[in-house]
Enzyme design. Structure first.
Site, PDB file in Angstrom:
ATOM      1  NE  ARG A   1      -4.148  -1.691  -0.014  1.00 42.41           N
ATOM      2  CZ  ARG A   1      -4.145  -2.804  -0.716  1.00 42.41           C
ATOM      3  NH1 ARG A   1      -3.070  -3.123  -1.437  1.00 42.41           N
ATOM      4  NH2 ARG A   1      -5.187  -3.617  -0.717  1.00 42.41           N
TER       5      ARG A   1
ATOM      6  CG  HIS B   1      -2.811  -1.434  -7.554  1.00 39.74           C
ATOM      7  ND1 HIS B   1      -3.470  -0.706  -6.588  1.00 39.74           N
ATOM      8  CD2 HIS B   1      -2.541  -2.645  -6.985  1.00 39.74           C
ATOM      9  CE1 HIS B   1      -3.602  -1.431  -5.488  1.00 39.74           C
ATOM     10  NE2 HIS B   1      -3.046  -2.616  -5.710  1.00 39.74           N
TER      11      HIS B   1
ATOM     12  CD  GLU C   1      -3.538   2.549  -6.941  1.00 30.53           C
ATOM     13  OE1 GLU C   1      -4.406   1.738  -7.336  1.00 30.53           O
ATOM     14  OE2 GLU C   1      -2.571   2.209  -6.252  1.00 30.53           O
TER      15      GLU C   1
END
Length: 319
Positions: A238, A286, A267
């Site tokens: 994270r 990601h 994001e």
């Protein structure tokens, strides 16, 4: 009339192809949305008519403010059995059942090593030069064999990352708040006495911790200054575990050799963000959990969750 179900953030347009949704035909009208919402208002506009929503990981947050504006929502399915971006207490207050799915731990392990290897051997730089008819060999790679890999976190993912590091002949150490020497030894690695020792002595530092109050901002400017200038930081966990302004400063000043990043505080990462362009950053959007096998499991179990809910049962409930 069928109830309405929206599958969110289907970036690749594969949600309906990676699972059999036919059990819902006639009772649930399923539609997919491929782009992230720019605002909470946009989310309400897009899914305000839905009784069921299927969310992909933490791409779309569901805070109390949004849940209050979705009065028709009754079932929220998230991929994975943990989703920090869903306010479970608010969901319960609004009568929304939240369910999850299984998630495989192997894909983020594999991506972690893609980033480590990509950084060590300058893969992006050398590949770009090949495509542009540029110089033949312009960099000198870093070795893995005999180097130290420091793992912040030794859970399921960290343990698998450790096994690969050992196979490369690396010296693998680990640290977390409650990690014991005995637990580390079970994974054939050594627990460092402190986080500082791990940072000061590792050639590659990889983050594998769950984001929480104790880990938010765990790696800040003082910690980054403890790392070797020749060391690399990899984060597939994270973004908020690493202080982002401090990381940017360290990268700009070459206080560490580079960073491999799969997670970001915002994001999708905005266009023009420095993490997209810094030469000592290897960044991917990601992708840690984004594999066909994972997606098949997510959507197959999402269909199971919806089917059960329509029949008055609840599967894999969170909270």
């Amino acid at each position: 009339m069928p109830v309405h179900c929206a599958v969110l953030d289907d970036y690749q347009g594969v949600a309906l192809d990676t699972a059999d949704w036919s059990p819902l035909e006639g009772t649930v009208a399923v539609r997919t949305l491929r782009h992230p919402f720019a605002s909470e208002d946009e989310a309400v506009e897009a899914i305000g008519d839905c009784e069921i929503v299927v969310a992909m990981r933490e791409r779309t947050p569901f805070p109390a403010s949004l849940l209050a504006r979705l009065p028709r929502l009754r079932l929220l399915v998230t991929s994975g059995m943990r989703n920090a971006s869903i306010d479970l207490a608010a969901a319960a207050r609004h009568g929304v059942t939240v369910c999850g799915t299984d998630s495989n731990t192997e894909p983020p392990v594999e991506l972690t090593w893609a980033l480590i290897l990509g950084l060590a051997r300058n893969v992006a730089t050398e590949s770009a030069a090949m495509r542009a008819d540029g110089p033949w060999q312009s960099t000198l790679g870093a070795d893995l064999y005999g180097r130290r890999l420091g793992l912040l976190g030794l859970g399921k993912i960290g343990t698998r990352v450790a096994r690969v590091g050992l196979a490369f002949g690396m010296d693998v150490v680990a640290w977390s708040t409650h990690l014991t020497a005995e637990r580390a030894a079970q994974a054939s690695v050594r627990a460092t006495a402190t986080k500082e020792e791990l940072l000061e002595t590792s050639d590659f530092v990889s983050v594998h911790l769950v984001l929480g109050d104790r880990t938010r901002g765990l790696i800040g400017a003082p910690e980054l200054r403890r790392m070797r200038r020749t060391a690399y930081l990899v984060n597939t966990s994270r973004a908020a575990i690493v202080d982002q302004p401090a990381l940017l400063q360290a990268l700009r000043e070459d206080r560490i050799a580079g960073a491999g990043l799969d997670v970001f505080e915002q994001e999708p990462l905005p266009a023009g963000h420095p993490l997209r362009t810094l030469p000592n950053v290897l960044a991917v959007p990601h992708l840690g959990y984004v594999t066909r096998r994972n997606y098949q499991g997510y959507f197959e179990q999402a269909v199971e969750n919806v089917t059960a809910f329509m029949a008055g049962r609840v599967l894999r409930q969170l909270g």
